[in-house]
Design a protein around this motif. Sequence first.
Motif, PDB file in Angstrom:
ATOM      1  N   ARG A   1       0.815  -1.228   0.000  1.00  0.00           N
ATOM      2  CA  ARG A   1       0.000   0.000   0.000  1.00  0.00           C
ATOM      3  C   ARG A   1       0.845   1.274   0.000  1.00  0.00           C
ATOM      4  O   ARG A   1       0.318   2.360   0.141  1.00  0.00           O
ATOM      5  CB  ARG A   1      -0.942  -0.029   1.208  1.00  0.00           C
ATOM      6  N   ARG A   2       2.134   1.110  -0.144  1.00  0.00           N
ATOM      7  CA  ARG A   2       3.085   2.236  -0.238  1.00  0.00           C
ATOM      8  C   ARG A   2       2.915   3.208   0.926  1.00  0.00           C
ATOM      9  O   ARG A   2       2.906   4.437   0.766  1.00  0.00           O
ATOM     10  CB  ARG A   2       2.927   2.972  -1.574  1.00  0.00           C
ATOM     11  N   VAL A   3       2.741   2.656   2.119  1.00  0.00           N
ATOM     12  CA  VAL A   3       2.522   3.477   3.305  1.00  0.00           C
ATOM     13  C   VAL A   3       3.781   4.266   3.639  1.00  0.00           C
ATOM     14  O   VAL A   3       4.895   3.724   3.638  1.00  0.00           O
ATOM     15  CB  VAL A   3       2.115   2.570   4.493  1.00  0.00           C
ATOM     16  N   THR A   4       3.602   5.552   3.925  1.00  0.00           N
ATOM     17  CA  THR A   4       4.728   6.432   4.277  1.00  0.00           C
ATOM     18  C   THR A   4       4.725   6.836   5.750  1.00  0.00           C
ATOM     19  O   THR A   4       5.751   7.271   6.266  1.00  0.00           O
ATOM     20  CB  THR A   4       4.710   7.701   3.418  1.00  0.00           C
ATOM     21  N   GLU A   5       3.572   6.734   6.415  1.00  0.00           N
ATOM     22  CA  GLU A   5       3.463   7.066   7.832  1.00  0.00           C
ATOM     23  C   GLU A   5       2.616   6.027   8.543  1.00  0.00           C
ATOM     24  O   GLU A   5       1.714   5.436   7.934  1.00  0.00           O
ATOM     25  CB  GLU A   5       2.828   8.452   8.034  1.00  0.00           C
ATOM     26  N   VAL A   6       2.912   5.831   9.827  1.00  0.00           N
ATOM     27  CA  VAL A   6       2.151   4.874  10.631  1.00  0.00           C
ATOM     28  C   VAL A   6       1.694   5.551  11.915  1.00  0.00           C
ATOM     29  O   VAL A   6       2.522   6.104  12.660  1.00  0.00           O
ATOM     30  CB  VAL A   6       2.993   3.627  10.980  1.00  0.00           C
ATOM     31  N   GLU A   7       0.391   5.528  12.142  1.00  0.00           N
ATOM     32  CA  GLU A   7      -0.157   6.005  13.407  1.00  0.00           C
ATOM     33  C   GLU A   7      -0.104   4.840  14.394  1.00  0.00           C
ATOM     34  O   GLU A   7      -0.811   3.846  14.226  1.00  0.00           O
ATOM     35  CB  GLU A   7      -1.594   6.493  13.231  1.00  0.00           C
ATOM     36  N   CYS A   8       0.747   4.967  15.409  1.00  0.00           N
ATOM     37  CA  CYS A   8       0.902   3.934  16.422  1.00  0.00           C
ATOM     38  C   CYS A   8      -0.039   4.262  17.575  1.00  0.00           C
ATOM     39  O   CYS A   8       0.176   5.234  18.299  1.00  0.00           O
ATOM     40  CB  CYS A   8       2.350   3.887  16.907  1.00  0.00           C
ATOM     41  N   LEU A   9      -1.090   3.476  17.740  1.00  0.00           N
ATOM     42  CA  LEU A   9      -2.189   3.827  18.635  1.00  0.00           C
ATOM     43  C   LEU A   9      -2.268   2.893  19.828  1.00  0.00           C
ATOM     44  O   LEU A   9      -1.969   1.702  19.727  1.00  0.00           O
ATOM     45  CB  LEU A   9      -3.527   3.766  17.878  1.00  0.00           C
ATOM     46  N   VAL A  10      -2.708   3.449  20.953  1.00  0.00           N
ATOM     47  CA  VAL A  10      -3.065   2.647  22.115  1.00  0.00           C
ATOM     48  C   VAL A  10      -4.320   3.266  22.725  1.00  0.00           C
ATOM     49  O   VAL A  10      -4.369   4.479  22.942  1.00  0.00           O
ATOM     50  CB  VAL A  10      -1.910   2.573  23.144  1.00  0.00           C
ATOM     51  N   PRO A  11      -5.383   2.484  22.951  1.00  0.00           N
ATOM     52  CA  PRO A  11      -6.602   3.034  23.569  1.00  0.00           C
ATOM     53  C   PRO A  11      -6.378   3.251  25.068  1.00  0.00           C
ATOM     54  O   PRO A  11      -5.907   2.357  25.765  1.00  0.00           O
ATOM     55  CB  PRO A  11      -7.656   1.950  23.325  1.00  0.00           C
TER      56      PRO A  11
END
Length: 455
Positions: A19-29
């Motif tokens: 998906r050619r991802v350039t950024e990753v949102e690293c989430l924790v609820p």
Amino acid sequence: MQHTTPHSFTELEHWLNERRVTEVECLVPDLTGVARGKILPREKFTEDRGMRLPHAIVAMSVTGEQPPSGPYYDVIEPTDRDMQLRPDPTTVRIVPWATDPTAQVIHDCFDAQGKLVPYAPRSVLRRVCDLYAAEGWDPVIAPELEFYLTARNTDSNVPLRPPIGRSGRAETSRQAYSIDAVNEFDPLFEEIYEYCHVMGLNVDTLIHEIGAGQMEINFFHDHPLGLADEVFFFKRTVREVALRHDMYATFMAKPIAGEPGSAMHMHQSVVRKDDGRNIFSNPDGSPSDAFFHYIGGLQKHVPTAMALVAPYVNSYRRLSRYTAAPINIEWGYDNRTVGIRSPISSPEARRLENRVIGADANPYLAMAMTLACGYLGMKNKIKPKPEMKGDAYLSPYALPRSLGEALDWLRRDTDLHEVLGKEFITVYTEIKELEFAEFMKVISPWEREHLLLHV
């Protein structure tokens, strides 16, 4: 590109490459259900395979505060140490509204010894699911989530009002199950469904609920942890889409005076791991002992666990007589006035619907709570009260009437502490006491209206 589910970090890397991802949102609820974390460049995410955040990030009040002192710090060290967050590859989703190709991944929280942080909401649900697994059981959940669309409101002193639809008018009357009322917001819902499809969220039916601008979305049944992740993503998605259409979406339990509150009704059943048989039904199709014991567990423990699923002062405005919300924990077949409803179904699909949970509840904690109560019922063979065949709204209140009372009840239920974890109960009750104290500093319009010149 259709959503697929990676199950390892190697598969996750391949997924991101495709998906050619350039950024990753690293989430924790966090305890509230707010998405905390960091946005990392793709390269940094690959190098670190996780991130570090202070322990207290998942244990803050809705206003972002921690207690100044007390038992909270018997669990969370006051030195503000870091925890290690590790990505769960199965949770990765594209962020449909992002300009650049961006992924979002939910992380689990671990301490310095490599153990799950016990008060992180995802850890609490994992703990309960592990108890079921140890018995050879798989819990099955299907949430129904209500929410309101409202006009934009930038002044918290001004009451909320319904949004303007395609007709140029706002709703002023009850529109339960109205197709035309849903169609008033067609562009918004088309975008919600499009985003849900891109993210692989298993949403089912959309209906218009009783309130003006009140909607309900149903999810397909599945394993609790994955579904809690989907509800977490869904809430985030709906809020984002609503803003794009010049509206707000709110999951407050009682956002508008005079309108019904919003619930997160939770359908639940339990199947055997070995053969997939529903343990709520006997081979002859009749309800089993496990079915009735599960009800008994809900009836005994849900009242004391209400602080987990009615987590704010506002939550208790919904739980009042004749407002389409339960006020007790009676049970009955196909009876919507009770707290625990058994819908019409085949023996294979026999299930129970917990109707007391508010839409404002953290989905991880809501599922953990209701499963914990049912688990205690089955393990301790708790017998339920007789079925309620009439109007349960006419029966006495059996749920706490305020957050303060609910916290007192929760502190006394030691059986529930053992299932959910004592550290979690300590952190949670301390945070909710802090929120309650914050609320009590606010003087409401009602007090000024009726007390200012009369007492």
